[in-house]
Design a protein around this motif. Structure first.
Motif, PDB file in Angstrom:
ATOM      1  N   SER A   1       0.804  -1.228   0.000  1.00  0.00           N
ATOM      2  CA  SER A   1       0.000   0.000   0.000  1.00  0.00           C
ATOM      3  C   SER A   1       0.839   1.281   0.000  1.00  0.00           C
ATOM      4  O   SER A   1       0.289   2.377   0.075  1.00  0.00           O
ATOM      5  CB  SER A   1      -0.957   0.001   1.194  1.00  0.00           C
ATOM      6  OG  SER A   1      -0.231  -0.161   2.395  1.00  0.00           O
TER       7      SER A   1
ATOM      8  N   TYR B   1      -0.236   4.152  -2.208  1.00  0.00           N
ATOM      9  CA  TYR B   1      -1.389   4.907  -1.727  1.00  0.00           C
ATOM     10  C   TYR B   1      -0.943   6.001  -0.761  1.00  0.00           C
ATOM     11  O   TYR B   1      -1.349   7.158  -0.879  1.00  0.00           O
ATOM     12  CB  TYR B   1      -2.382   3.952  -1.049  1.00  0.00           C
ATOM     13  CG  TYR B   1      -3.614   4.650  -0.552  1.00  0.00           C
ATOM     14  CD1 TYR B   1      -4.702   4.841  -1.399  1.00  0.00           C
ATOM     15  CD2 TYR B   1      -3.699   5.135   0.750  1.00  0.00           C
ATOM     16  CE1 TYR B   1      -5.841   5.497  -0.958  1.00  0.00           C
ATOM     17  CE2 TYR B   1      -4.830   5.794   1.192  1.00  0.00           C
ATOM     18  CZ  TYR B   1      -5.899   5.974   0.344  1.00  0.00           C
ATOM     19  OH  TYR B   1      -7.026   6.634   0.780  1.00  0.00           O
ATOM     20  N   TYR B   2      -0.103   5.613   0.184  1.00  0.00           N
ATOM     21  CA  TYR B   2       0.338   6.576   1.192  1.00  0.00           C
ATOM     22  C   TYR B   2       1.273   7.633   0.615  1.00  0.00           C
ATOM     23  O   TYR B   2       1.285   8.774   1.082  1.00  0.00           O
ATOM     24  CB  TYR B   2       0.961   5.845   2.383  1.00  0.00           C
ATOM     25  CG  TYR B   2      -0.087   5.056   3.131  1.00  0.00           C
ATOM     26  CD1 TYR B   2      -1.087   5.713   3.848  1.00  0.00           C
ATOM     27  CD2 TYR B   2      -0.118   3.666   3.075  1.00  0.00           C
ATOM     28  CE1 TYR B   2      -2.074   5.003   4.508  1.00  0.00           C
ATOM     29  CE2 TYR B   2      -1.102   2.953   3.733  1.00  0.00           C
ATOM     30  CZ  TYR B   2      -2.086   3.624   4.450  1.00  0.00           C
ATOM     31  OH  TYR B   2      -3.067   2.920   5.100  1.00  0.00           O
TER      32      TYR B   2
ATOM     33  N   THR C   1      -8.555   9.531  -0.474  1.00  0.00           N
ATOM     34  CA  THR C   1      -9.351  10.251   0.520  1.00  0.00           C
ATOM     35  C   THR C   1      -8.815  10.084   1.938  1.00  0.00           C
ATOM     36  O   THR C   1      -9.237  10.792   2.841  1.00  0.00           O
ATOM     37  CB  THR C   1     -10.805   9.735   0.518  1.00  0.00           C
ATOM     38  OG1 THR C   1     -10.790   8.355   0.935  1.00  0.00           O
ATOM     39  CG2 THR C   1     -11.436   9.865  -0.858  1.00  0.00           C
ATOM     40  N   GLY C   2      -7.932   9.104   2.127  1.00  0.00           N
ATOM     41  CA  GLY C   2      -7.479   8.762   3.468  1.00  0.00           C
ATOM     42  C   GLY C   2      -8.173   7.519   3.987  1.00  0.00           C
ATOM     43  O   GLY C   2      -7.762   6.935   4.985  1.00  0.00           O
ATOM     44  N   ASN C   3      -9.240   7.098   3.313  1.00  0.00           N
ATOM     45  CA  ASN C   3      -9.933   5.864   3.664  1.00  0.00           C
ATOM     46  C   ASN C   3      -9.432   4.773   2.712  1.00  0.00           C
ATOM     47  O   ASN C   3      -9.984   4.569   1.627  1.00  0.00           O
ATOM     48  CB  ASN C   3     -11.443   6.053   3.542  1.00  0.00           C
ATOM     49  CG  ASN C   3     -12.220   4.829   3.986  1.00  0.00           C
ATOM     50  OD1 ASN C   3     -11.723   3.695   3.940  1.00  0.00           O
ATOM     51  ND2 ASN C   3     -13.453   5.040   4.418  1.00  0.00           N
ATOM     52  N   LEU C   4      -8.351   4.100   3.123  1.00  0.00           N
ATOM     53  CA  LEU C   4      -7.695   3.120   2.266  1.00  0.00           C
ATOM     54  C   LEU C   4      -8.656   2.035   1.802  1.00  0.00           C
ATOM     55  O   LEU C   4      -8.689   1.691   0.615  1.00  0.00           O
ATOM     56  CB  LEU C   4      -6.496   2.492   2.993  1.00  0.00           C
ATOM     57  CG  LEU C   4      -5.780   1.355   2.269  1.00  0.00           C
ATOM     58  CD1 LEU C   4      -5.175   1.828   0.960  1.00  0.00           C
ATOM     59  CD2 LEU C   4      -4.721   0.742   3.164  1.00  0.00           C
ATOM     60  N   LYS C   5      -9.445   1.482   2.708  1.00  0.00           N
ATOM     61  CA  LYS C   5     -10.336   0.381   2.327  1.00  0.00           C
ATOM     62  C   LYS C   5     -11.355   0.819   1.275  1.00  0.00           C
ATOM     63  O   LYS C   5     -11.597   0.111   0.308  1.00  0.00           O
ATOM     64  CB  LYS C   5     -11.046  -0.176   3.552  1.00  0.00           C
ATOM     65  CG  LYS C   5     -10.123  -0.976   4.443  1.00  0.00           C
ATOM     66  CD  LYS C   5     -10.860  -1.584   5.603  1.00  0.00           C
ATOM     67  CE  LYS C   5      -9.899  -2.371   6.477  1.00  0.00           C
ATOM     68  NZ  LYS C   5     -10.571  -3.015   7.593  1.00  0.00           N
ATOM     69  N   GLN C   6     -11.936   1.972   1.465  1.00  0.00           N
ATOM     70  CA  GLN C   6     -12.928   2.474   0.510  1.00  0.00           C
ATOM     71  C   GLN C   6     -12.273   2.778  -0.840  1.00  0.00           C
ATOM     72  O   GLN C   6     -12.795   2.383  -1.890  1.00  0.00           O
ATOM     73  CB  GLN C   6     -13.575   3.738   1.066  1.00  0.00           C
ATOM     74  CG  GLN C   6     -14.597   4.385   0.159  1.00  0.00           C
ATOM     75  CD  GLN C   6     -15.154   5.647   0.788  1.00  0.00           C
ATOM     76  OE1 GLN C   6     -15.391   5.709   1.986  1.00  0.00           O
ATOM     77  NE2 GLN C   6     -15.344   6.665  -0.019  1.00  0.00           N
ATOM     78  N   ASP C   7     -11.142   3.454  -0.818  1.00  0.00           N
ATOM     79  CA  ASP C   7     -10.457   3.778  -2.067  1.00  0.00           C
ATOM     80  C   ASP C   7      -9.957   2.525  -2.767  1.00  0.00           C
ATOM     81  O   ASP C   7      -9.964   2.453  -3.997  1.00  0.00           O
ATOM     82  CB  ASP C   7      -9.288   4.734  -1.807  1.00  0.00           C
ATOM     83  CG  ASP C   7      -9.752   6.125  -1.401  1.00  0.00           C
ATOM     84  OD1 ASP C   7     -10.934   6.453  -1.585  1.00  0.00           O
ATOM     85  OD2 ASP C   7      -8.910   6.888  -0.880  1.00  0.00           O
TER      86      ASP C   7
ATOM     87  N   GLU D   1     -11.369  -0.297  -2.926  1.00  0.00           N
ATOM     88  CA  GLU D   1     -12.469  -0.941  -3.654  1.00  0.00           C
ATOM     89  C   GLU D   1     -12.547  -0.411  -5.083  1.00  0.00           C
ATOM     90  O   GLU D   1     -12.801  -1.163  -6.018  1.00  0.00           O
ATOM     91  CB  GLU D   1     -13.800  -0.738  -2.924  1.00  0.00           C
ATOM     92  CG  GLU D   1     -13.933  -1.568  -1.669  1.00  0.00           C
ATOM     93  CD  GLU D   1     -13.735  -3.059  -1.916  1.00  0.00           C
ATOM     94  OE1 GLU D   1     -14.246  -3.594  -2.936  1.00  0.00           O
ATOM     95  OE2 GLU D   1     -13.047  -3.705  -1.108  1.00  0.00           O
TER      96      GLU D   1
ATOM     97  N   GLU E   1      -3.820  -5.343   4.979  1.00  0.00           N
ATOM     98  CA  GLU E   1      -4.816  -5.206   6.042  1.00  0.00           C
ATOM     99  C   GLU E   1      -5.962  -6.209   5.870  1.00  0.00           C
ATOM    100  O   GLU E   1      -6.477  -6.745   6.826  1.00  0.00           O
ATOM    101  CB  GLU E   1      -5.358  -3.769   6.106  1.00  0.00           C
ATOM    102  CG  GLU E   1      -4.342  -2.758   6.590  1.00  0.00           C
ATOM    103  CD  GLU E   1      -3.410  -2.220   5.482  1.00  0.00           C
ATOM    104  OE1 GLU E   1      -3.320  -2.836   4.389  1.00  0.00           O
ATOM    105  OE2 GLU E   1      -2.743  -1.213   5.715  1.00  0.00           O
TER     106      GLU E   1
END
Length: 190
Positions: A118, A121-122, A152-158, A160, A184
Motif C-alpha cells: 500500500s 497509496y500513502y 481520501t485517506g480511507n484506504l479500504k474504501q479507495d 475498492e 490489512e
C-alpha cells in the motif's frame, strides 16, 4: 521518440490511451506485473503517451552492467531489506518538483504475491497527488492509464475502486497474478 514508440506499439498490435491527468504530479500504478515483458511494453507506452515517469526498483537491478541504463530510463534504486521511510522521501520529492509521475508496481514482484503493498497509496496521500491507474493487459493488448483516483485517506474504501478497475486486467503470465487486496485485508482474515 513519442511518435516512434507509438508506431512500434501499434505495429505489435497494441492499443494505448490515457485520459488527461488532473494534475502535473501523480503516482502511477503499474499492474498487473507478472513478467519481464511488462517493462518494455510499459516503457514504450510511457514514451508513446509522453509521460516521463520515474520508477522504483529493487537496488539489485541497478548493478553493472545495466544499472546505468536503468537509471537513465528513470529508475530509482530502493533497498527493500530495511525500512527507510520511502513514503516520506517520495512525498518530499513531489513537493520539490513542478511535474512528476512516479511508477510503482504494488505487487512488488513478478511472482504471485499474497497482497498488494500500500506504499503507493500513502505516497499519493502524503504528497496530495492523484493515483493514476496504469495497466498492461496482455489479453486485450491494451496498455495505458484507465483513470485517476484522489486518495481520501480511507484506504479500504479507495481500494475498492482500485480493485474494481484492475479486476479484469490480465498479465502475460496470469498464473502469477495474486489477489487484488491489501495486507490489512489479509490480516483481518487471519
Amino acid at each position: 521518440m513519442q511518435k516512434l514508440a507509438g508506431l512500434v506499439l501499434r505495429s505489435l498490435g497494441w492499443r494505448y490511451h490515457m485520459p488527461p491527468p488532473p494534475s502535473r504530479k501523480y503516482v502511477l500504478i503499474g499492474a498487473p506485473h507478472t513478467s519481464n515483458w511488462d517493462f518494455p511494453v510499459g516503457l514504450l507506452a510511457l514514451w508513446a503517451l509522453g509521460i516521463r515517469a520515474r520508477w522504483l526498483g529493487k537496488k539489485e537491478l541497478f548493478r553493472p552492467p545495466l544499472g546505468w541504463l536503468l537509471k537513465l530510463l528513470g529508475g530509482i534504486p530502493v533497498d527493500r531489506s530495511r525500512r527507510n521511510n520511502l513514503v516520506d522521501s517520495v512525498a518530499e520529492v513531489f513537493q520539490r518538483e513542478e511535474e512528476m509521475a512516479i511508477l510503482i508496481t504494488p505487487e512488488g514482484t513478478r511472482g504471485k504475491a499474497p497482497y498488494w503493498r500500500s506504499g503507493f497509496y500513502y505516497m499519493a496521500l502524503k504528497a496530495g497527488v492523484p493515483i493514476a491507474l496504469g495497466y498492461v493487459d496482455f489479453r486485450k493488448k491494451e496498455v495505458g492509464i484507465g483513470g485517476y483516483l484522489w486518495p481520501t485517506g480511507n484506504l479500504k474504501q479507495d481500494f475498492e475502486v482500485i480493485r474494481a478497475f484492475y479486476q479484469d486486467k490480465v498479465g502475460l503470465k496470469p498464473e502469477r497474478q495474486g489477489p487484488i487486496r491489501i495486507r490489512e485485508e489479509v490480516e483481518e482474515v487471519a
